[in-house]
Design an enzyme around this catalytic site. Structure first.
Site, PDB file in Angstrom:
ATOM      1  N   ASN A  10       0.862  -1.192   0.000  1.00 50.35           N
ATOM      2  CA  ASN A  10       0.000   0.000   0.000  1.00 50.35           C
ATOM      3  C   ASN A  10       0.895   1.237   0.000  1.00 50.35           C
ATOM      4  O   ASN A  10       1.491   1.569   1.019  1.00 50.35           O
ATOM      5  CB  ASN A  10      -0.887  -0.056   1.261  1.00 50.35           C
ATOM      6  N   TRP A  11       0.963   1.883  -1.151  1.00 51.66           N
ATOM      7  CA  TRP A  11       1.849   3.054  -1.263  1.00 51.66           C
ATOM      8  C   TRP A  11       1.287   4.278  -0.566  1.00 51.66           C
ATOM      9  O   TRP A  11       1.967   5.264  -0.392  1.00 51.66           O
ATOM     10  CB  TRP A  11       2.077   3.409  -2.741  1.00 51.66           C
ATOM     11  N   LYS A  12       0.007   4.268  -0.222  1.00 55.25           N
ATOM     12  CA  LYS A  12      -0.674   5.455   0.312  1.00 55.25           C
ATOM     13  C   LYS A  12      -0.456   6.621  -0.665  1.00 55.25           C
ATOM     14  O   LYS A  12      -0.403   6.375  -1.871  1.00 55.25           O
ATOM     15  CB  LYS A  12      -0.178   5.758   1.727  1.00 55.25           C
ATOM     16  N   HIS A  94      -9.399   1.341   5.377  1.00 61.21           N
ATOM     17  CA  HIS A  94      -8.093   1.502   6.011  1.00 61.21           C
ATOM     18  C   HIS A  94      -8.253   2.482   7.174  1.00 61.21           C
ATOM     19  O   HIS A  94      -9.031   3.430   7.097  1.00 61.21           O
ATOM     20  CB  HIS A  94      -7.085   2.049   4.983  1.00 61.21           C
ATOM     21  N   GLU A  96      -6.571   4.877   8.135  1.00 65.07           N
ATOM     22  CA  GLU A  96      -6.357   6.292   7.804  1.00 65.07           C
ATOM     23  C   GLU A  96      -7.634   6.886   7.209  1.00 65.07           C
ATOM     24  O   GLU A  96      -7.932   8.057   7.421  1.00 65.07           O
ATOM     25  CB  GLU A  96      -5.168   6.429   6.840  1.00 65.07           C
ATOM     26  N   GLU A 165      -5.221  -4.705  11.032  1.00 65.07           N
ATOM     27  CA  GLU A 165      -4.165  -3.700  11.164  1.00 65.07           C
ATOM     28  C   GLU A 165      -4.388  -2.896  12.447  1.00 65.07           C
ATOM     29  O   GLU A 165      -5.168  -1.925  12.435  1.00 65.07           O
ATOM     30  CB  GLU A 165      -4.194  -2.733   9.982  1.00 65.07           C
ATOM     31  N   GLY A 171       2.747   2.480  10.710  1.00 61.56           N
ATOM     32  CA  GLY A 171       3.705   3.561  10.492  1.00 61.56           C
ATOM     33  C   GLY A 171       4.456   3.988  11.739  1.00 61.56           C
ATOM     34  O   GLY A 171       5.102   5.028  11.758  1.00 61.56           O
ATOM     35  N   SER A 211       3.586  -1.906  10.333  1.00 65.27           N
ATOM     36  CA  SER A 211       5.044  -1.962  10.476  1.00 65.27           C
ATOM     37  C   SER A 211       5.646  -3.329  10.129  1.00 65.27           C
ATOM     38  O   SER A 211       6.582  -3.778  10.785  1.00 65.27           O
ATOM     39  CB  SER A 211       5.482  -1.527  11.884  1.00 65.27           C
TER      40      SER A 211
HETATM   41  P1  PGA Z   1       3.007   0.432   7.618  1.00 71.51           P
HETATM   42  O1  PGA Z   1       1.537   0.638   7.012  1.00 71.51           O
HETATM   43  O2  PGA Z   1       3.535  -0.850   7.063  1.00 71.51           O
HETATM   44  O3  PGA Z   1       3.796   1.627   7.143  1.00 71.51           O
HETATM   45  O4  PGA Z   1       2.867   0.392   9.093  1.00 71.51           O
HETATM   46  C1  PGA Z   1       0.664  -0.452   6.897  1.00 71.51           C
HETATM   47  C2  PGA Z   1      -0.658   0.019   6.357  1.00 71.51           C
HETATM   48  O5  PGA Z   1      -1.076   1.121   6.680  1.00 71.51           O
HETATM   49  O6  PGA Z   1      -1.311  -0.690   5.576  1.00 71.51           O
END
Ligand code: PGA
Length: 254
Positions: A10-12, A94, A96, A165, A171, A211
């Site tokens: 997932n590049w966001k 997600h 976010e 998650e 992150g 992470s």
């Molecule tokens: P991360 O993100 O690996 O940077 O913790 C995972 C995600 O948000 O899918």
């Protein structure tokens, strides 16, 4: 039961045309049958990547989908547009999007239905915050987020993937321990079993995210109910991402 591990990147809101070229050249002839790989770049790169990876087993997905079919919804991208770009998967809910853009469980349900209507496989993300974990609400939060979707009869449970998650691990460099993650994955699978039946529960892939890096991937992926990883930061570093894919390809489940 055989669930092929799946590694999703997932590049966001990261990446560029140059990075797309680098990733495509790394994966242009990817043909490992022991692991499924899906890349989720920002919308504007989906179609290009899909075309450039046509000789590769790597799939391409979108990070979001509109709840609406079409019309005056500035900034939204519809399921039919994603299908036209030959998008294979879409991330739904997600954290976010839930936290920053206030997406509700109800909207996640609409998005899952919209994706499936267009033949796109949704990956439904669920996860508790640190506060919820500290207050011992982690399991009830996950149950609520999951049930909001799977209890609806319009959802095709054969075409659904789940990603656990924990929000506090995204992150932050803090990963759930393999045992902690396995506990939650087992809980999710038991909910699937109770509500959708044993076969569906055994066939549904449940990914872990938060992470995941090349140095912790093997331990996480070795857990019985962890069927892959949703990788954010480490998917932006090609070497780390390919290391995680290699770990998934060779993993032996405990
Ligand atoms: P991360 O993100 O690996 O940077 O913790 C995972 C995600 O948000 O899918």
């Amino acid at each position: 039961m055989k669930r092929t591990p799946l590694i999703a990147g997932n590049w966001k809101m990261n990446g560029s045309s140059i990075f797309v070229e680098e990733v495509v050249s790394t994966f242009s002839s990817f043909n490992d049958q022991h692991v499924d790989v899906v890349i989720f770049p920002p919308f504007v790169y989906v179609e290009t990547m899909k075309k450039l990876l046509s000789n590769s087993l790597v799939k391409v997905g979108a990070q979001n989908i509109s709840t609406f079919s079409e019309g005056a919804y500035t900034g939204e991208i519809s399921g039919s547009m994603l299908k036209e770009c030959q998008c294979d998967y879409v991330v739904v809910g997600h954290s976010e999007r839930r936290v920053l853009f206030h997406e509700s469980d109800q909207e996640c349900l609409q998005k899952v239905i919209m994706a499936q209507t267009h033949g796109i496989i949704p990956i439904l993300c669920v996860g508790e915050s640190l506060k919820e974990r500290e207050h011992e609400q982690a399991f009830s939060v996950i149950e609520q987020q999951l049930m909001a979707v799977i209890s609806d009869s319009r959802v095709n449970s054969q075409q659904l993937m789940i990603a656990y998650e924990p929000v506090w691990a995204i992150g932050t460099g803090k990963t759930a321990t393999p045992a902690m993650a396995q506990d939650m994955h087992h809980f999710i699978r038991s909910l699937l079993s109770t509500h959708l039946g044993q076969d569906t529960a055994q066939n549904t892939r449940i990914l872990y995210g938060g992470s995941v890096k090349s140095d912790n991937a093997s331990m996480l992926l070795a857990q019985k109910d962890i069927d892959g990883a949703l990788v954010g930061g480490a998917s932006l570093v090609i070497e780390s991402f390919t290391d995680i894919i290699r770990a998934a390809s060779s993993v032996k489940r405990v």
